[in-house]
Motif scaffolding. Structure first.
Motif, PDB file in Angstrom:
ATOM      1  N   ALA A   1       0.847  -1.191   0.000  1.00  0.00           N
ATOM      2  CA  ALA A   1       0.000   0.000   0.000  1.00  0.00           C
ATOM      3  C   ALA A   1       0.879   1.236   0.000  1.00  0.00           C
ATOM      4  O   ALA A   1       1.971   1.247   0.554  1.00  0.00           O
ATOM      5  N   ARG A   2       0.368   2.308  -0.628  1.00  0.00           N
ATOM      6  CA  ARG A   2       1.052   3.597  -0.623  1.00  0.00           C
ATOM      7  C   ARG A   2       0.029   4.690  -0.387  1.00  0.00           C
ATOM      8  O   ARG A   2      -1.128   4.568  -0.769  1.00  0.00           O
ATOM      9  N   GLY A   3       0.476   5.779   0.239  1.00  0.00           N
ATOM     10  CA  GLY A   3      -0.430   6.875   0.521  1.00  0.00           C
ATOM     11  C   GLY A   3      -1.343   6.553   1.687  1.00  0.00           C
ATOM     12  O   GLY A   3      -1.039   5.671   2.503  1.00  0.00           O
ATOM     13  N   PRO A   4      -2.482   7.253   1.804  1.00  0.00           N
ATOM     14  CA  PRO A   4      -3.402   6.978   2.911  1.00  0.00           C
ATOM     15  C   PRO A   4      -3.875   5.527   2.879  1.00  0.00           C
ATOM     16  O   PRO A   4      -4.292   5.017   1.844  1.00  0.00           O
ATOM     17  N   VAL A   5      -3.781   4.860   4.020  1.00  0.00           N
ATOM     18  CA  VAL A   5      -4.140   3.442   4.112  1.00  0.00           C
ATOM     19  C   VAL A   5      -5.552   3.354   4.674  1.00  0.00           C
ATOM     20  O   VAL A   5      -5.795   3.644   5.845  1.00  0.00           O
ATOM     21  N   GLY A   6      -6.501   2.963   3.811  1.00  0.00           N
ATOM     22  CA  GLY A   6      -7.890   2.820   4.200  1.00  0.00           C
ATOM     23  C   GLY A   6      -8.315   1.366   4.226  1.00  0.00           C
ATOM     24  O   GLY A   6      -7.484   0.457   4.322  1.00  0.00           O
ATOM     25  N   VAL A   7      -9.618   1.139   4.115  1.00  0.00           N
ATOM     26  CA  VAL A   7     -10.124  -0.223   4.284  1.00  0.00           C
ATOM     27  C   VAL A   7      -9.641  -1.166   3.183  1.00  0.00           C
ATOM     28  O   VAL A   7      -9.320  -2.332   3.443  1.00  0.00           O
ATOM     29  N   GLU A   8      -9.588  -0.701   1.949  1.00  0.00           N
ATOM     30  CA  GLU A   8      -9.140  -1.585   0.860  1.00  0.00           C
ATOM     31  C   GLU A   8      -7.689  -1.997   1.056  1.00  0.00           C
ATOM     32  O   GLU A   8      -7.304  -3.128   0.746  1.00  0.00           O
ATOM     33  N   GLN A   9      -6.870  -1.057   1.568  1.00  0.00           N
ATOM     34  CA  GLN A   9      -5.453  -1.354   1.759  1.00  0.00           C
ATOM     35  C   GLN A   9      -5.210  -2.275   2.954  1.00  0.00           C
ATOM     36  O   GLN A   9      -4.100  -2.774   3.140  1.00  0.00           O
ATOM     37  N   LEU A  10      -6.235  -2.492   3.783  1.00  0.00           N
ATOM     38  CA  LEU A  10      -6.107  -3.406   4.917  1.00  0.00           C
ATOM     39  C   LEU A  10      -6.621  -4.803   4.583  1.00  0.00           C
ATOM     40  O   LEU A  10      -6.955  -5.587   5.467  1.00  0.00           O
ATOM     41  N   THR A  11      -6.687  -5.093   3.302  1.00  0.00           N
ATOM     42  CA  THR A  11      -7.010  -6.451   2.863  1.00  0.00           C
ATOM     43  C   THR A  11      -5.836  -7.019   2.084  1.00  0.00           C
ATOM     44  O   THR A  11      -5.026  -6.294   1.519  1.00  0.00           O
ATOM     45  N   THR A  12      -5.763  -8.338   2.084  1.00  0.00           N
ATOM     46  CA  THR A  12      -4.854  -9.049   1.204  1.00  0.00           C
ATOM     47  C   THR A  12      -5.741  -9.835   0.241  1.00  0.00           C
ATOM     48  O   THR A  12      -6.858  -9.402  -0.050  1.00  0.00           O
ATOM     49  N   PHE A  13      -5.296 -10.959  -0.271  1.00  0.00           N
ATOM     50  CA  PHE A  13      -6.168 -11.718  -1.170  1.00  0.00           C
ATOM     51  C   PHE A  13      -5.803 -13.190  -1.155  1.00  0.00           C
ATOM     52  O   PHE A  13      -4.745 -13.584  -0.672  1.00  0.00           O
ATOM     53  N   ARG A  14      -6.733 -13.987  -1.629  1.00  0.00           N
ATOM     54  CA  ARG A  14      -6.470 -15.399  -1.870  1.00  0.00           C
ATOM     55  C   ARG A  14      -6.896 -15.704  -3.305  1.00  0.00           C
ATOM     56  O   ARG A  14      -7.671 -14.965  -3.915  1.00  0.00           O
ATOM     57  N   TYR A  15      -6.393 -16.817  -3.825  1.00  0.00           N
ATOM     58  CA  TYR A  15      -6.825 -17.301  -5.135  1.00  0.00           C
ATOM     59  C   TYR A  15      -7.844 -18.410  -4.947  1.00  0.00           C
ATOM     60  O   TYR A  15      -7.663 -19.306  -4.125  1.00  0.00           O
ATOM     61  N   GLU A  16      -8.909 -18.330  -5.674  1.00  0.00           N
ATOM     62  CA  GLU A  16      -9.911 -19.392  -5.690  1.00  0.00           C
ATOM     63  C   GLU A  16      -9.914 -20.031  -7.072  1.00  0.00           C
ATOM     64  O   GLU A  16      -9.988 -19.336  -8.090  1.00  0.00           O
ATOM     65  N   VAL A  17      -9.788 -21.348  -7.086  1.00  0.00           N
ATOM     66  CA  VAL A  17      -9.725 -22.102  -8.343  1.00  0.00           C
ATOM     67  C   VAL A  17     -10.957 -23.000  -8.421  1.00  0.00           C
ATOM     68  O   VAL A  17     -11.178 -23.839  -7.544  1.00  0.00           O
TER      69      VAL A  17
END
Length: 432
Positions: free
Chosen positions: A408-424
């Motif tokens: 993340a860069r700049g102001p860290v909001g709710v979207e930047q406090l998520t990561t992700f997983r891959y679903e297959v």
């Protein structure tokens, strides 16, 4: 024999005490269990918690202000620091509105970030998920506790807070309101934890909490951030100093330039988005700089200026190399006269902290050259650097300003406090 047994028992007791988990470890374990629940909670429940927490903040406003008065009474800090520490009815209301703004945002959890189908028919998608347990170590600003807790609740994360000793009473009063919001929404109170006291050992414990805390975010001065980055065994999302620059190009509208730099420096001098250095083109400096200095001096600003600026306004003190690398967080402004956009960019590259830079100009080509020429997390055209703020970006609030290159860069909001997983998703495919 009895003495021997007593000595042996003493050793055993000391060993057990040494191996017993510290208070932050205990809280982190509870937060981890709460995070599992929160991650699978519907967005509507998390939003209810935020609305209820906002109501609790308003209801507890008198209690929070009383606690803040105790912190201020004990403080011996300078005016800029006291401003960061001070809560008012308006600032408590701003915290509450920030939580409501977060509740109105789209759910950041479960977003399909990308989706595609492979030639063998497998469907693959990348989906946003909570980070887990986030540790926030902050100084002076008690509102950080409400912002951090709200952002973490919205993004499905649990949070472990450790405020500074100077804001201990305020932080605890705000924390009580946040937990009241969780209770009202039937969510686990352990999703928002706070250090039990101001013991410095709590910081060290959080830095070593690998496996319990997933991400650490320090909010404070340079020494705190450097210590966290140096000693942490947990990933860190941090920003360096807010050495923000405003560059007034020769094609700037003079009245706009004066209005912007006055706001960028003096609106609130103690925030990381405050401009610390003014860069002004040599072509317009003789006519414009004395007016700018007069505007700022009227509001109590002091100056550190290079030789070219002092030839125009002789009574300004000389700036040193150290001055240009100083985040004042006070009513003090560095000034340098530059010969065009490239020299301005060279100055920023030499002294800046990759936080926020601004250019004032009516020349779009020069503005684009400036914006593309700096590697800072936020760059602005014809606007005050004080807009570098999660609330102003529409995030409801922020948990910090990230100046690194990853995640993340700049102001860290709710979207930047998520990561992700891959679903297959398959239909029976096997790999050959």
């Amino acid at each position: 024999m009895k003495a021997h047994e007593d000595g042996e028992q003493s050793v055993i007791t000391q060993t057990v005490a040494a191996s017993a988990p510290g208070p932050m470890t205990v809280l982190a374990k509870r937060a981890r269990l709460a995070a599992r629940t929160l991650a699978t909670t519907p967005s509507s429940a998390r939003d209810r918690a935020l609305w209820a927490a906002a109501a609790a903040l308003r209801e507890a406003s008198a209690t929070i202000l009383e606690a803040n008065a105790r912190d201020l009474e004990a403080s011996t800090a300078n005016d800029a620091f006291r401003d960061r520490l001070t809560l008012t009815p308006e600032r408590v209301e701003a915290m509450a509105r920030g939580l409501e703004d977060m509740a109105d945002l789209p759910d950041p959890v479960g977003r399909v970030l990308e989706e595609w189908t492979r030639p063998n028919g497998l469907r693959i998608r990348r989906v946003a998920t909570p980070v887990g347990v986030i540790g926030v170590i902050y100084e002076s600003r008690p509102n950080v506790g409400a912002d951090a807790a709200g952002l973490c609740i919205k993004s499905g994360n649990a949070v472990l807070l450790r405020g500074g000793s100077e804001s201990l009473h305020s932080a605890r009063a705000i924390h009580a309101a946040m937990q009241a919001g969780l209770r009202a929404a039937d969510l686990p109170e352990d999703a928002v934890q706070i250090a039990p006291d101001a013991d410095r050992a709590h910081v060290a414990e959080m830095l070593g909490a690998a496996g319990l805390v997933d991400l650490l975010i320090p909010r404070g001065g340079r020494s705190l951030v450097e210590r966290v980055q140096k000693d942490a065994r947990v990933p860190v999302l941090a920003h360096a100093e807010g050495l923000c620059h405003t560059y007034i190009h020769s094609a700037a509208d003079p009245s706009m330039a004066r209005r912007i730099i006055l706001n960028a420096k003096m609106r609130r001098v103690g925030i990381c988005g405050a401009t610390e250095t003014l860069l002004i083109d040599a072509a317009i400096a003789p006519g414009l700089l004395p007016l700018i200095v007069g505007d700022l001096a009227e509001f109590g600003c002091g100056f550190k200026a290079d030789a070219a600026a002092r030839e125009i306004v002789p009574d300004m003190p000389a700036a040193t190399e150290k001055d240009f690398g100083t985040e004042w967080l006070d009513a003090m402004l560095n000034i340098a006269v530059v010969d065009g956009v490239d020299e301005a960019l060279d100055h920023i590259a030499r002294y800046g902290s990759s936080h926020t830079e601004a250019i004032v100009t009516s020349d779009e080509a020069v503005a684009n050259r400036f914006m593309n020429g700096t590697d800072s997390a936020v760059v602005m055209w014809n606007a005050s650097t004080q807009f570098c703020d999660g609330g102003e970006f529409g995030f409801g609030a922020e948990i910090g300003i990230a100046t690194g290159r990853f995640h993340a860069r700049g102001p860290v909001g709710v979207e930047q406090l998520t990561t992700f997983r891959y679903e297959v998703l398959g239909t029976g495919q096997v790999r050959t």
